[in-house]
Design an enzyme around this catalytic site. Structure first.
Site, short mmCIF file in Angstrom:
data_model
loop_
_atom_site.label_atom_id
_atom_site.label_comp_id
_atom_site.label_asym_id
_atom_site.label_seq_id
_atom_site.Cartn_x
_atom_site.Cartn_y
_atom_site.Cartn_z
N ALA A 33 43.49 29.99 34.13
CA ALA A 33 44.26 28.77 33.87
C ALA A 33 45.68 28.94 34.39
CB ALA A 33 44.28 28.49 32.37
N ASN A 34 46.52 27.91 34.22
CA ASN A 34 47.95 28.05 34.52
C ASN A 34 48.74 27.34 33.42
OD1 ASN A 34 48.63 25.22 35.36
ND2 ASN A 34 47.06 25.66 36.90
N ARG A 35 50.07 27.40 33.51
CA ARG A 35 50.92 26.97 32.40
C ARG A 35 51.21 25.47 32.36
NH1 ARG A 35 52.71 31.34 29.84
NH2 ARG A 35 52.88 33.30 31.00
N ALA A 99 48.55 20.65 38.48
CA ALA A 99 48.70 22.03 38.96
C ALA A 99 47.28 22.56 39.19
CB ALA A 99 49.44 22.87 37.93
#
Ligand code: CTP
Ligand code: CA
Length: 222
Positions: A33-35, A99
């Protein structure tokens, strides 16, 4: 002034927005995942709807309420996001804020077991949804991308605008705690040059960008 008196500059226009992260599964129980919190993209979808647009919001996995008047399609992976974007076309404008994970994992069919030792994750490239949309015969008349950068923010965003063939890039300095935070410092990069916007809330960035999109879509051709 009540809500009804807000100008409906984008009435009868369809705008496509992507927001949030993507999750790329590793095995049936794990993912990369990412933030991204999705806040900026959701705020933009809401601001466009406030101006009367029909808004399709393709959202990665986030815990956010759907803004009033927005049609939301939930997805998990970049491949699913690409398919949902394709299905939502045609649109008068698209604002791709998500994102998107640049890579996916060659997914294991069964849960990886610790006893097998540290796995080597084979990463495969994901489709670039924005670049693909720029080349699509159904390309929206106004195509806006975001560029999350931690250094050389404007330079990288200017390169990205040209490389991806998009009209505007909103360059986002994510070197601080922007991802997950409520404020944003952005630069609007267009063919005409670079505008530095002051530090403002993500809601204010959204309102200002929505107004600019309305102006661009409704101005008479010179
Ligand atoms: N984007 C996309 N699909 C991808 C990757 C990015 O649609 N697979 C879009 C994002 O939604 C954003 C823009 O492209 O609007 C720029 O994303 P960014 O990650 O900054 O650019 P990349 O081209 O992936 O470059 P890098 O991550 O190496 O900086
Ligand atoms: Ca990327």
């Amino acid at each position: 002034l009540g809500a009804r008196s807000v100008s409906q500059k984008l009435a009868a226009r369809h705008v496509l927005v992507t927001a949030g992260p993507t999750h790329e599964p590793i095995d049936p129980v794990r993912y990369i995942a990412n933030r991204s919190s999705g806040q900026q993209g959701f705020a933009i979808a809401g601001a466009l709807a406030t101006l009367g647009a029909r808004v399709t919001l393709v959202a990665g996995p986030v815990q956010l309420a759907t803004p009033p008047g927005v049609e939301r399609i939930d997805v998990e992976t970049a491949a699913q996001m690409a398919a949902a974007v394709d299905e939502a076309l045609p649109a008068d404008a698209a604002v791709l804020v998500a994102a998107v994970a640049d890579w996916r994992v060659d997914v294991a069919a069964q849960k990886l077991k610790k006893g097998m030792g540290a796995p080597e994750l084979a990463l495969l490239p994901n489709p670039d949804i924005l670049a693909d949309l720029a080349r699509d015969p159904r390309r929206p008349a106004l195509l806006v991308g975001f560029a999350a950068e931690t250094e050389r923010v404007v330079e990288n965003a200017t390169d990205k605008r040209l490389r991806k063939g998009v009209d505007w890039i909103v360059a986002n300095d994510v070197s601080g705690n922007v991802m997950g935070g409520t404020a944003n410092t952005v630069h609007l990069v267009t063919a005409a040059g670079v505008e530095d916007w002051p530090l403002m809330s993500k809601q204010d960035v959204a309102a200002r960008l929505a107004e600019r999109i309305a102006d661009a879509l409704t101005q008479d051709p010179a």
